[in-house]
Design an enzyme around this catalytic site. Structure first.
Site, PDB file in Angstrom:
ATOM      1  N   VAL A  23      13.098  -3.270  11.760  1.00 53.12           N
ATOM      2  CA  VAL A  23      12.869  -3.668  10.477  1.00 53.12           C
ATOM      3  C   VAL A  23      13.176  -2.228   9.450  1.00 53.12           C
ATOM      4  O   VAL A  23      12.900  -2.470   8.356  1.00 53.12           O
ATOM      5  CB  VAL A  23      11.588  -4.470  10.206  1.00 53.12           C
ATOM      6  CG1 VAL A  23      11.531  -5.585  11.001  1.00 53.12           C
ATOM      7  CG2 VAL A  23      10.294  -3.540  11.021  1.00 53.12           C
TER       8      VAL A  23
ATOM      9  N   HIS B 174      15.304  -9.485  12.692  1.00 50.72           N
ATOM     10  CA  HIS B 174      13.837  -9.746  12.491  1.00 50.72           C
ATOM     11  C   HIS B 174      13.312  -9.207  11.139  1.00 50.72           C
ATOM     12  O   HIS B 174      12.362  -9.067  10.884  1.00 50.72           O
ATOM     13  CB  HIS B 174      13.119  -8.647  13.658  1.00 50.72           C
ATOM     14  CG  HIS B 174      13.007  -9.131  14.869  1.00 50.72           C
ATOM     15  ND1 HIS B 174      13.000  -8.534  16.206  1.00 50.72           N
ATOM     16  CD2 HIS B 174      13.643 -10.599  15.497  1.00 50.72           C
ATOM     17  CE1 HIS B 174      13.337  -9.091  17.145  1.00 50.72           C
ATOM     18  NE2 HIS B 174      13.594 -10.352  16.824  1.00 50.72           N
TER      19      HIS B 174
HETATM   20  N1  APR Z   1      16.437   6.277  23.249  1.00 52.93           N
HETATM   21  C1  APR Z   1      16.764   5.460  24.066  1.00 52.93           C
HETATM   22  N2  APR Z   1      15.786   4.568  24.242  1.00 52.93           N
HETATM   23  C2  APR Z   1      14.440   4.884  24.112  1.00 52.93           C
HETATM   24  C3  APR Z   1      13.910   5.932  23.571  1.00 52.93           C
HETATM   25  C4  APR Z   1      15.106   6.809  23.287  1.00 52.93           C
HETATM   26  N3  APR Z   1      14.736   8.143  22.674  1.00 52.93           N
HETATM   27  N4  APR Z   1      12.697   5.862  23.398  1.00 52.93           N
HETATM   28  C5  APR Z   1      12.398   4.635  23.819  1.00 52.93           C
HETATM   29  N5  APR Z   1      13.353   4.063  24.508  1.00 52.93           N
HETATM   30  C6  APR Z   1      13.416   2.685  25.011  1.00 52.93           C
HETATM   31  C7  APR Z   1      12.211   2.299  25.832  1.00 52.93           C
HETATM   32  O1  APR Z   1      12.637   2.784  27.068  1.00 52.93           O
HETATM   33  C8  APR Z   1      12.108   0.661  25.783  1.00 52.93           C
HETATM   34  O2  APR Z   1      12.983   0.119  26.609  1.00 52.93           O
HETATM   35  O3  APR Z   1      13.381   1.751  23.849  1.00 52.93           O
HETATM   36  C9  APR Z   1      12.863   0.596  24.350  1.00 52.93           C
HETATM   37  C10 APR Z   1      11.995   0.005  23.430  1.00 52.93           C
HETATM   38  O4  APR Z   1      11.262  -1.110  23.870  1.00 52.93           O
HETATM   39  P1  APR Z   1      10.221  -1.971  22.636  1.00 52.93           P
HETATM   40  O5  APR Z   1       9.281  -0.929  22.423  1.00 52.93           O
HETATM   41  O6  APR Z   1       9.905  -3.417  23.768  1.00 52.93           O
HETATM   42  O7  APR Z   1      10.988  -2.364  21.490  1.00 52.93           O
HETATM   43  P2  APR Z   1      12.210  -3.382  21.233  1.00 52.93           P
HETATM   44  O8  APR Z   1      12.800  -4.033  22.636  1.00 52.93           O
HETATM   45  O9  APR Z   1      12.906  -3.267  20.172  1.00 52.93           O
HETATM   46  O10 APR Z   1      11.189  -4.807  21.062  1.00 52.93           O
HETATM   47  C11 APR Z   1      11.645  -5.943  20.674  1.00 52.93           C
HETATM   48  O11 APR Z   1       9.669  -6.852  20.027  1.00 52.93           O
HETATM   49  O12 APR Z   1       7.490  -6.710  19.082  1.00 52.93           O
HETATM   50  C12 APR Z   1       8.969  -7.186  19.054  1.00 52.93           C
HETATM   51  O13 APR Z   1       9.745  -7.500  16.764  1.00 52.93           O
HETATM   52  C13 APR Z   1       9.285  -6.607  17.774  1.00 52.93           C
HETATM   53  O14 APR Z   1      11.626  -6.165  17.259  1.00 52.93           O
HETATM   54  C14 APR Z   1      10.636  -5.857  18.302  1.00 52.93           C
HETATM   55  C15 APR Z   1      11.130  -6.764  19.576  1.00 52.93           C
END
Ligand code: APR
Length: 231
Positions: free
Chosen positions: A90, A106
């Site tokens: 977002v 989202h």
């Molecule tokens: N580089 C690459 N990947 C990374 C880094 C980085 N520096 N730091 C973290 N990650 C990876 C983590 O390993 C993890 O797999 O990014 C991922 C983040 O996962 P989430 O925190 O679950 O975020 P996301 O997948 O975007 O969540 C999806 O869930 O809560 C809802 O609406 C919210 O849009 C969000 C959705």
């Protein structure tokens, strides 16, 4: 003609200082989803929900796009085929990194929404309870962000893009939230090659043809260099 469809998640903005959701100490370790990211939570305590999004909006406004955002903008600019970026994020770091036509499935922190008349407008830096809708005056304005239990935006367009993809990439997402987590299966259905770029293997990693592990600011620029280098 090659068509690349890219799905990004919180991991692509992590190195810009924006918290992810499910990493150690992530946003869902600090707040209960049902309190701050559901319509029921907003109805129960709108002040808490506004405080949650106000803090994220202020933080996102201060964040700078990183080399991964810039690399995807370069890919859009220089790739001979079409490059579509779908994000679960977002924040507006893809745009400030130079990307165009980013599909925010989202919603965005930059938007405000009126549930009474469906009017949308640019959100002030901080929203308050009882914020009147500029169109109808209803005092139930909310962030234009898709909450759990709500239908993500632009799904028809996204599925059309996935049906035409020749390459699908998931970058910085844990693959735990649907429908985004199933996009890789849609891409496989249409015969696309699939690649995951993530700090660690995601929940859906076994569905991908290729997995490139590491921080996005390192893996994404070199991935884009490979895609743009003459074959
Ligand atoms: N580089 C690459 N990947 C990374 C880094 C980085 N520096 N730091 C973290 N990650 C990876 C983590 O390993 C993890 O797999 O990014 C991922 C983040 O996962 P989430 O925190 O679950 O975020 P996301 O997948 O975007 O969540 C999806 O869930 O809560 C809802 O609406 C919210 O849009 C969000 C959705």
């Amino acid at each position: 003609m090659e068509k690349i469809v890219i799905l990004t998640g919180a991991g692509i903005s992590a190195e810009s200082g924006l918290g992810t959701f499910r990493d150690e100490g992530g946003l869902w370790a600090q707040h209960r989803i049902e309190d701050v990211a559901t319509p029921e939570g907003f109805a129960r305590d709108p002040a808490l929900v506004h405080r949650f999004y106000n803090a994220r909006r202020v933080q996102a406004a201060k964040a700078k796009s990183n080399a991964a955002h810039a690399a995807l903008a370069r890919l859009q600019m220089d790739f001979p085929g079409e490059v579509v970026i779908v994000t679960q994020n977002v924040d507006s770091l893809h745009e400030s990194g130079g990307a165009e036509h980013v599909i925010h499935m989202h919603g965005t922190l930059a938007g405000a929404f009126c549930p009474a008349c469906s009017h949308r407008w640019a959100s002030p830096p901080e929203m308050a309870v009882g914020e009147p809708c500029p169109a109808c005056g209803a005092a139930t304005a909310r962030p234009d962000v898709v909450w759990f239990g709500e239908m993500p935006y632009h799904m028809d367009a996204i599925y059309d893009h996935l049906a035409e993809a020749t390459l699908f990439a998931a970058i910085g997402t844990s693959g735990q939230v649907y429908p985004a987590a199933a996009f890789v299966h849609e891409a496989l259905q249409s015969g696309a090659r699939t690649v995951e770029l993530n700090l660690e293997p995601s929940t859906g990693t076994s569905s991908f043809d290729e997995v490139i592990l590491g921080p996005a600011t390192e893996t994404v620029p070199s991935w884009v260099d490979d895609l743009l280098s003459p074959r």
